[in-house]
Design a protein around this motif. Structure first.
Motif, PDB file in Angstrom:
ATOM      1  N   ALA A  18      96.883  71.357  80.255  1.00  0.00           N
ATOM      2  CA  ALA A  18      98.079  71.862  80.940  1.00  0.00           C
ATOM      3  C   ALA A  18      99.285  71.132  80.383  1.00  0.00           C
ATOM      4  CB  ALA A  18      97.978  71.645  82.446  1.00  0.00           C
ATOM      5  N   SER A  19     100.331  71.861  80.003  1.00  0.00           N
ATOM      6  CA  SER A  19     101.528  71.223  79.448  1.00  0.00           C
ATOM      7  C   SER A  19     102.776  71.799  80.091  1.00  0.00           C
ATOM      8  CB  SER A  19     101.582  71.401  77.925  1.00  0.00           C
ATOM      9  OG  SER A  19     101.629  72.775  77.580  1.00  0.00           O
ATOM     10  N   PHE A  20     103.735  70.907  80.383  1.00  0.00           N
ATOM     11  CA  PHE A  20     105.012  71.289  80.970  1.00  0.00           C
ATOM     12  C   PHE A  20     106.107  71.224  79.903  1.00  0.00           C
ATOM     13  CE2 PHE A  20     102.431  69.808  84.497  1.00  0.00           C
ATOM     14  CZ  PHE A  20     102.641  70.800  85.451  1.00  0.00           C
ATOM     15  N   LEU A  21     107.256  71.805  80.210  1.00  0.00           N
ATOM     16  CA  LEU A  21     108.336  71.880  79.239  1.00  0.00           C
ATOM     17  C   LEU A  21     108.874  70.512  78.847  1.00  0.00           C
ATOM     18  CD1 LEU A  21     110.344  74.957  80.585  1.00  0.00           C
ATOM     19  CD2 LEU A  21     108.950  74.838  78.507  1.00  0.00           C
ATOM     20  N   ASP A  22     108.744  69.525  79.738  1.00  0.00           N
ATOM     21  CA  ASP A  22     109.258  68.193  79.418  1.00  0.00           C
ATOM     22  C   ASP A  22     108.250  67.349  78.653  1.00  0.00           C
ATOM     23  OD1 ASP A  22     107.376  67.634  81.337  1.00  0.00           O
ATOM     24  OD2 ASP A  22     108.744  66.603  82.710  1.00  0.00           O
ATOM     25  N   GLY A  23     107.112  67.935  78.254  1.00  0.00           N
ATOM     26  CA  GLY A  23     106.110  67.211  77.491  1.00  0.00           C
ATOM     27  C   GLY A  23     105.029  66.564  78.331  1.00  0.00           C
ATOM     28  N   GLU A  24     105.182  66.549  79.650  1.00  0.00           N
ATOM     29  CA  GLU A  24     104.144  66.009  80.518  1.00  0.00           C
ATOM     30  C   GLU A  24     102.982  66.987  80.607  1.00  0.00           C
ATOM     31  OE1 GLU A  24     104.276  62.981  81.630  1.00  0.00           O
ATOM     32  OE2 GLU A  24     106.277  62.678  80.823  1.00  0.00           O
ATOM     33  N   GLY A  25     101.817  66.490  81.015  1.00  0.00           N
ATOM     34  CA  GLY A  25     100.662  67.360  81.137  1.00  0.00           C
ATOM     35  C   GLY A  25      99.418  66.604  81.516  1.00  0.00           C
ATOM     36  N   ALA A  26      98.281  67.292  81.435  1.00  0.00           N
ATOM     37  CA  ALA A  26      96.994  66.698  81.793  1.00  0.00           C
ATOM     38  C   ALA A  26      95.893  67.439  81.060  1.00  0.00           C
ATOM     39  CB  ALA A  26      96.776  66.751  83.305  1.00  0.00           C
ATOM     40  N   VAL A  27      94.716  66.814  81.024  1.00  0.00           N
ATOM     41  CA  VAL A  27      93.551  67.375  80.345  1.00  0.00           C
ATOM     42  C   VAL A  27      92.367  67.309  81.300  1.00  0.00           C
ATOM     43  CG1 VAL A  27      91.966  67.123  78.405  1.00  0.00           C
ATOM     44  CG2 VAL A  27      94.401  66.649  78.087  1.00  0.00           C
ATOM     45  N   ALA A  28      91.528  68.349  81.280  1.00  0.00           N
ATOM     46  CA  ALA A  28      90.293  68.354  82.062  1.00  0.00           C
ATOM     47  C   ALA A  28      89.187  68.955  81.217  1.00  0.00           C
ATOM     48  CB  ALA A  28      90.459  69.142  83.354  1.00  0.00           C
ATOM     49  N   MET A  29      87.957  68.559  81.487  1.00  0.00           N
ATOM     50  CA  MET A  29      86.815  69.067  80.738  1.00  0.00           C
ATOM     51  C   MET A  29      85.644  69.285  81.682  1.00  0.00           C
ATOM     52  SD  MET A  29      85.203  67.576  77.199  1.00  0.00           S
ATOM     53  CE  MET A  29      84.095  68.588  76.210  1.00  0.00           C
ATOM     54  N   THR A  30      84.885  70.343  81.428  1.00  0.00           N
ATOM     55  CA  THR A  30      83.694  70.617  82.219  1.00  0.00           C
ATOM     56  C   THR A  30      82.663  71.326  81.347  1.00  0.00           C
ATOM     57  OG1 THR A  30      82.878  71.562  84.297  1.00  0.00           O
ATOM     58  CG2 THR A  30      84.441  72.880  83.047  1.00  0.00           C
ATOM     59  N   GLU A  31      81.417  71.295  81.760  1.00  0.00           N
ATOM     60  CA  GLU A  31      80.344  71.984  81.038  1.00  0.00           C
ATOM     61  C   GLU A  31      80.049  73.307  81.724  1.00  0.00           C
ATOM     62  OE1 GLU A  31      75.730  71.371  79.498  1.00  0.00           O
ATOM     63  OE2 GLU A  31      76.759  69.780  80.591  1.00  0.00           O
ATOM     64  N   VAL A  32      80.146  74.407  80.962  1.00  0.00           N
ATOM     65  CA  VAL A  32      79.861  75.750  81.470  1.00  0.00           C
ATOM     66  C   VAL A  32      78.662  76.273  80.687  1.00  0.00           C
ATOM     67  CG1 VAL A  32      80.823  78.005  82.037  1.00  0.00           C
ATOM     68  CG2 VAL A  32      82.334  76.015  81.905  1.00  0.00           C
ATOM     69  N   SER A  33      77.479  75.968  81.175  1.00  0.00           N
ATOM     70  CA  SER A  33      76.251  76.240  80.417  1.00  0.00           C
ATOM     71  C   SER A  33      75.926  77.712  80.294  1.00  0.00           C
ATOM     72  CB  SER A  33      75.069  75.503  81.071  1.00  0.00           C
ATOM     73  OG  SER A  33      74.909  75.930  82.422  1.00  0.00           O
ATOM     74  N   SER A  34      76.541  78.576  81.119  1.00  0.00           N
ATOM     75  CA  SER A  34      76.207  80.001  81.106  1.00  0.00           C
ATOM     76  C   SER A  34      77.005  80.798  80.073  1.00  0.00           C
ATOM     77  CB  SER A  34      76.442  80.603  82.496  1.00  0.00           C
ATOM     78  OG  SER A  34      77.787  80.424  82.908  1.00  0.00           O
TER      79      SER A  34
END
Length: 321
Positions: free
Chosen positions: A159-175
């Motif tokens: 996820a990224s915002f216009l001011d350069g801030e953001g976050a990252v997430a990860m998950t396993e989707v085995s299907s």
């Protein structure tokens, strides 16, 4: 659903260029795992019905891009000074600006994504996942909940915002290997739609999946049929939009063909200009492939007409499991 219109053929040309990053200056820089070179030919232009024009987004000419770094912001302590310039102790505002995001696998090889960004209420945010990119708007309190189709088993979301801030997430989707997925994504008021007609279904009957009859992930999770996910907010600044069709090819008892077509309504914002788009595809548990598209739309005297663009996306061939 009947509608009167005319069909313009001569003015329609399609140009294809391969490789992620060529279409729309804002496409993410990451490359898919494989790129398939397939020449594009418009084999037919047929009259079809479409959605009401007021559902089509308003064009936003701004350019979006993934920031070089994703960082989290922290509250800045307030430093007060006395009249003789001796600093006092920092004052705790009690309000943190950290951006947090989680991703959880759900039915239909989907991900439930939750974002918390207290200092970004009502702001535009761009979501990136394996070449898929779309923009939406945070809630006034800085929260956001949405579902995203996974394009890889080890699914990373940014996820990224216009001011350069953001976050990252990860998950396993085995299907993920049990589903075929086709993505159509574009920028602004392009008038584009993705249609899937499952097993010879006629338009606007059961088995015709589009954003007017999108189906449910639970339908696919039980092997009954496909569904469409619409991503992005048309009123977001610099709107990036996407539609994703999903079919449970690895668990269905049906067999036959799913006809996939791209439809374009000629509207004031796209007439007499080129519309750029991109497709992403995963089929038969394989790797992700991409294709860049440029569609030259007829002149503005054709506003109200609809173009059925065939052969942009190959039909799905389904065999019962």
């Amino acid at each position: 659903m009947d509608r009167k219109f005319t069909i313009r053929i001569a003015a329609i040309t399609l140009r294809a260029a391969l490789g992620i990053g060529l279409v729309m200056q804002s496409w993410p820089s990451s490359q898919p795992r494989s790129v398939t070179q397939v020449p594009l030919v418009v084999s037919d232009v047929q009259p079809v019905s479409s959605t009401p024009r007021d559902l089509v987004p308003v064009d936003m000419p701004m350019v979006a891009s993934l920031p070089d770094t994703i960082v989290s912001a922290a509250a800045t302590p307030v430093i007060e000074t006395s009249e003789i310039a001796i600093p006092e102790a920092p004052v705790d505002t009690g309000f943190a600006c950290d951006v947090a995001m989680t991703a959880t696998p759900t039915a239909g090889a989907m991900m439930s994504v939750e974002i918390t960004a207290p200092c970004h209420g009502s702001e535009r945010v761009t979501l990136h996942h394996n070449g898929l990119m779309f923009t939406t708007v945070m809630q006034p309190d800085g929260s956001l909940s949405l579902d995203i189709p996974a394009l890889s088993e080890q699914a990373l979301v940014i996820a990224s915002f216009l001011d350069g801030e953001g976050a990252v997430a990860m998950t396993e989707v085995s299907s993920v290997p049990f589903y075929d997925r086709v993505v159509l994504q574009w920028r602004g008021d392009a008038g584009l739609q993705l249609h899937a007609r499952e097993f010879d279904a006629e338009y606007f009957t059961d088995g015709h999946i589009w954003h007017g009859a999108s189906g449910e992930p639970s339908r696919a999770a039980t092997g009954q049929g496909g569904f469409l996910t619409t991503l992005g907010r048309v009123d977001a600044p610099d709107a990036l939009l996407a539609e994703v069709y999903t079919f449970p090819s690895g668990m269905t008892q049906a067999s036959g063909t799913v006809a996939l077509t791209v439809e374009a309504e000629i509207i004031a914002s796209n007439c007499d200009r080129s519309v750029e788009a991109q497709t992403l595809e995963i089929r038969n548990g394989g790797t992700l492939s991409s294709k860049e598209l440029t569609i030259d739309v007829p002149g503005c005297d054709a506003v109200g007409d609809f173009l059925l663009l065939k052969n942009l996306v190959e039909d799905l061939t389904i065999a019962a499991k």
